[in-house]
Design a protein around this motif. Sequence first.
Motif, PDB file in Angstrom:
ATOM      1  N   ALA A  22       0.751  -1.207   0.095  1.00  0.00           N
ATOM      2  CA  ALA A  22       0.074   0.074   0.054  1.00  0.00           C
ATOM      3  C   ALA A  22       0.822   1.212  -0.058  1.00  0.00           C
ATOM      4  O   ALA A  22       0.454   2.303  -0.714  1.00  0.00           O
ATOM      5  N   ILE A  23       1.845   1.308   0.793  1.00  0.00           N
ATOM      6  CA  ILE A  23       2.673   2.301   1.078  1.00  0.00           C
ATOM      7  C   ILE A  23       3.508   2.442  -0.554  1.00  0.00           C
ATOM      8  O   ILE A  23       3.344   3.804  -1.161  1.00  0.00           O
ATOM      9  N   LEU A  24       3.833   1.567  -1.315  1.00  0.00           N
ATOM     10  CA  LEU A  24       4.689   1.492  -2.419  1.00  0.00           C
ATOM     11  C   LEU A  24       3.689   2.352  -3.471  1.00  0.00           C
ATOM     12  O   LEU A  24       3.840   3.086  -4.353  1.00  0.00           O
ATOM     13  N   GLU A  25       2.375   1.639  -3.348  1.00  0.00           N
ATOM     14  CA  GLU A  25       1.267   2.270  -4.491  1.00  0.00           C
ATOM     15  C   GLU A  25       0.910   3.736  -4.357  1.00  0.00           C
ATOM     16  O   GLU A  25       0.835   4.356  -5.255  1.00  0.00           O
ATOM     17  N   THR A  26       1.200   4.069  -2.987  1.00  0.00           N
ATOM     18  CA  THR A  26       0.920   5.506  -2.621  1.00  0.00           C
ATOM     19  C   THR A  26       2.097   6.514  -3.190  1.00  0.00           C
ATOM     20  O   THR A  26       2.060   7.412  -3.946  1.00  0.00           O
ATOM     21  N   ALA A  27       3.315   5.611  -3.287  1.00  0.00           N
ATOM     22  CA  ALA A  27       4.654   6.599  -3.820  1.00  0.00           C
ATOM     23  C   ALA A  27       4.467   6.689  -5.195  1.00  0.00           C
ATOM     24  O   ALA A  27       4.468   7.711  -5.632  1.00  0.00           O
ATOM     25  N   THR A  28       4.164   5.296  -5.841  1.00  0.00           N
ATOM     26  CA  THR A  28       4.080   5.363  -7.367  1.00  0.00           C
ATOM     27  C   THR A  28       3.190   6.380  -7.889  1.00  0.00           C
ATOM     28  O   THR A  28       3.202   7.074  -8.955  1.00  0.00           O
TER      29      THR A  28
END
Length: 238
Positions: A22-28
């Motif tokens: 979820a954090i990675l998705e937010t960053a991308t």
Amino acid sequence: MEGINVSTHPEVPGEPTQTGTAILETATATIQGFGPINKIHQHLCAFHFYGHDMTRQVEAHHFCGHQNEEFRQCLIYDRPDADGRLIGLEYIVSEELFLTLPDDEKKFWHSHLYEVKSGVLFMPGVPGPIQRQDHEKTVKTYGKVIHFWQVDRGDTLPLGIPQVMMALTRDRQLDQNLAQDVEKRFGVSFDEEREKRAYMEGPAHGIHPLANAGGKGIHTVLREVDCKPIESVPRVFV
């Protein structure tokens, strides 16, 4: 839950999304652009049936964007919330573009005249007068629909061959239980909207006889063939 038909929405198998994902998705999402998705500007709800089986009818939520005045493309989900599953897509063209298609192609496209005038195609949450401005154009168009995920039979994953779908063309085709369920969940009345759309006019040349599968059934099947190999090209080193 409002706006959701739980009976045709079995849970997708798999582990819950992890915090790291979820954090990675937010960053991308912050870094990347989503041009095609950002062009989506409207939500249409309608019904599709399998081209070979009218008894299998599906509630379809279209999220659409115009490429130009005569062509729009829609992602189709089984429900309108964040957990909706992408089950298919639809291309919508003007009558003018439809008439340019080869005859062998026309059978894959359905008319929107009945869907619009009957009231069963609608924009959830949008006031009627605003909807009807767009429907005055949609009533003249044709659509081509492919579904990849057969949610009506309870598939928890997209199984089998993508299927050509069709749309309603006359009264007494739509499953009344499905219709009443949608009317209740979205707070709409198809009969009332039908009366308000009576003035709308369909394609200038009438519904083409080859559209809507030419009045016949149409079924996508798989046929095994030899795979054409790539031609061998000598490699040249400089």
